[in-house]
Design a protein around this motif. Structure first.
Motif, short mmCIF file in Angstrom:
data_model
loop_
_atom_site.label_atom_id
_atom_site.label_comp_id
_atom_site.label_asym_id
_atom_site.label_seq_id
_atom_site.Cartn_x
_atom_site.Cartn_y
_atom_site.Cartn_z
N TYR A 114 0.83 -1.21 0.00
CA TYR A 114 0.00 0.00 0.00
C TYR A 114 0.86 1.26 0.00
CZ TYR A 114 -3.34 3.48 1.82
OH TYR A 114 -4.11 4.61 2.01
N TYR A 115 2.00 1.20 0.69
CA TYR A 115 2.82 2.40 0.88
C TYR A 115 3.84 2.62 -0.24
CZ TYR A 115 0.89 1.99 5.59
OH TYR A 115 0.03 1.89 6.65
N GLY A 116 4.03 1.63 -1.11
CA GLY A 116 5.00 1.78 -2.18
C GLY A 116 6.43 1.84 -1.67
N LEU A 123 6.49 4.56 8.45
CA LEU A 123 5.14 4.50 7.90
C LEU A 123 4.15 4.00 8.96
CD1 LEU A 123 6.18 2.93 4.51
CD2 LEU A 123 5.49 5.32 4.89
N ARG A 124 3.23 4.86 9.33
CA ARG A 124 2.14 4.50 10.23
C ARG A 124 0.84 4.38 9.43
NH1 ARG A 124 5.61 7.95 12.71
NH2 ARG A 124 6.45 7.29 14.73
N GLU A 125 -0.20 3.92 10.06
CA GLU A 125 -1.44 3.65 9.34
C GLU A 125 -2.01 4.89 8.66
OE1 GLU A 125 -1.12 0.32 12.36
OE2 GLU A 125 -0.71 2.46 12.33
N GLU A 126 -1.74 6.07 9.20
CA GLU A 126 -2.29 7.28 8.59
C GLU A 126 -1.41 7.81 7.46
OE1 GLU A 126 0.05 8.62 12.30
OE2 GLU A 126 -1.26 6.96 11.69
N SER A 127 -0.27 7.18 7.21
CA SER A 127 0.60 7.62 6.11
C SER A 127 -0.12 7.44 4.79
CB SER A 127 1.91 6.81 6.11
OG SER A 127 2.63 7.00 7.31
N GLU A 215 -10.32 -0.88 14.11
CA GLU A 215 -11.04 -0.73 12.86
C GLU A 215 -10.18 0.00 11.84
OE1 GLU A 215 -15.58 0.61 11.51
OE2 GLU A 215 -14.85 0.97 13.56
N GLY A 216 -10.40 -0.26 10.57
CA GLY A 216 -9.64 0.39 9.52
C GLY A 216 -8.29 -0.27 9.30
N PRO A 217 -7.33 0.46 8.71
CA PRO A 217 -6.03 -0.13 8.42
C PRO A 217 -5.22 -0.40 9.67
CG PRO A 217 -6.01 2.21 7.92
CD PRO A 217 -7.43 1.86 8.25
N VAL A 218 -4.54 -1.55 9.66
CA VAL A 218 -3.67 -1.95 10.77
C VAL A 218 -2.37 -2.49 10.17
CG1 VAL A 218 -3.34 -3.63 12.64
CG2 VAL A 218 -5.56 -2.51 12.34
N PRO A 272 3.83 -0.87 13.72
CA PRO A 272 2.46 -1.28 14.06
C PRO A 272 1.84 -0.35 15.10
CG PRO A 272 4.01 -2.64 15.25
CD PRO A 272 4.85 -1.71 14.40
N ALA A 273 1.68 0.90 14.75
CA ALA A 273 1.27 1.91 15.73
C ALA A 273 -0.08 1.57 16.37
CB ALA A 273 1.20 3.28 15.06
#
Length: 298
Positions: A114-116, A123-127, A215-218, A272-273
């Motif tokens: 996902y992050y390329g 890289l955290r989930e909100e990145s 919930e959401g990306p992890v 894994p924030a």
């Protein structure tokens, strides 16, 4: 609880099913219409699923998808990779959304792709998402679960890294060349590799099922990502073999084309924030202990 599992024959599926059954859950497999196995039938390519058989499912673990590490990325291969994830996820989620007795949670596979290629960036989930084929696929893959999310199902996207297991996956293919003393770094070795032991990934899936606040990306990765050079040294040490060989980036590109860029040379330094914030404890937080555990058959 009755749990539906797709991708039951892959690397992660069997270990997940073993855990669920040991914990007393009733596991139902989502199987292709051509399979001889029993379970809920579906045909993602044709857009068909046995919706009637989905009633009474309390949770769904969606792991199905074409392997990205087997075979060169031809146009047809890339289409299968995308369709198996995006079309399959949308088909499943639309069927779940139409149910009157919907499952409470959907834990759906995603990936660090996902992050390329992001170099040293943490890289955290909100990145934000990256660019490239895998980044595009992962973004569409996660969006394909929107029908379930909009129907009130709690959706968790597991952005997993390299899954460490001697039973299959990338590590299993590395073991033989490393044992023969021809393993080594790829490119300059400075690209980050985010990884997770199979045991910990199954633990993350369990945590996602049970933790209603998740919930959401992890980012489903261990808290200590390593560079390719560090991983190479750790694997050589675990196998008591030298790691003096190196595959130059140009050779990797010639041999594997676009797949080399996205899988071998891209750098993804995930942390894994969200897991750490909600109290998840990793059994194997560092690469050396994880490899020792995996390679001794644990």
């Amino acid at each position: 609880m009755r749990v539906l599992v797709s991708g039951a024959s892959g690397l992660i599926g069997p270990a997940t099913i073993n855990y669920l059954q040991a914990a007393g859950h009733d596991v139902v497999r989502l199987v292709r219409t051509t399979s001889s196995d029993t379970g809920v039938r579906w045909d993602p390519a044709a857009g068909k699923i046995d919706r009637a058989a989905l009633h009474g499912i309390g949770a769904v673990i969606h792991l199905a998808g074409e392997s990205i590490a087997e075979g060169r990325w031809t146009r047809r291969k890339k289409a299968r990779i995308r369709d198996s994830r995006v079309r399959g996820t949308r088909l499943l989620c639309e069927a779940l959304a139409r149910l009157l007795d919907r499952p409470a949670v959907l834990v759906s596979a995603s990936a660090m792709g996902y992050y390329g290629d992001r170099g040293d960036e943490v890289l955290r989930e909100e990145s934000p998402p990256g660019s490239g084929f895998l980044a595009d696929v992962c973004r569409e893959w996660e969006a394909a679960a929107d029908p379930a999310r909009e129907a009130g199902i709690r959706v968790v996207h597991l952005r997993s890294g390299l899954v460490l297991s001697a039973l299959g996956g990338a590590l299993a293919r590395m073991i033989t060349p490393f044992k023969l003393g021809v393993g080594g770094t790829i490119g300059d070795g400075r690209q980050y590799m985010s990884w997770v032991s199979l045991d910990d990934l199954v633990g993350v899936i369990r945590h996602a099922l049970e933790n209603e606040g998740l919930e959401g990306p992890v980012n489903a990765v261990a808290p200590n990502p390593v560079t390719n050079a560090e991983f190479t040294r750790a694997l050589g040490k675990a196998l008591s073999r030298p790691t003096v060989f190196r595959m130059p980036a140009r050779i990797a590109r010639l041999a594997l084309g676009e797949m080399a860029e996205d899988l071998l040379l891209a750098s993804a330094r995930l942390v894994p924030a969200r897991l750490l914030a909600c109290g998840f404890t990793f059994r194997h937080p560092d690469i050396e202990s994880a490899l020792r555990h995996v390679l001794r058959g644990g």
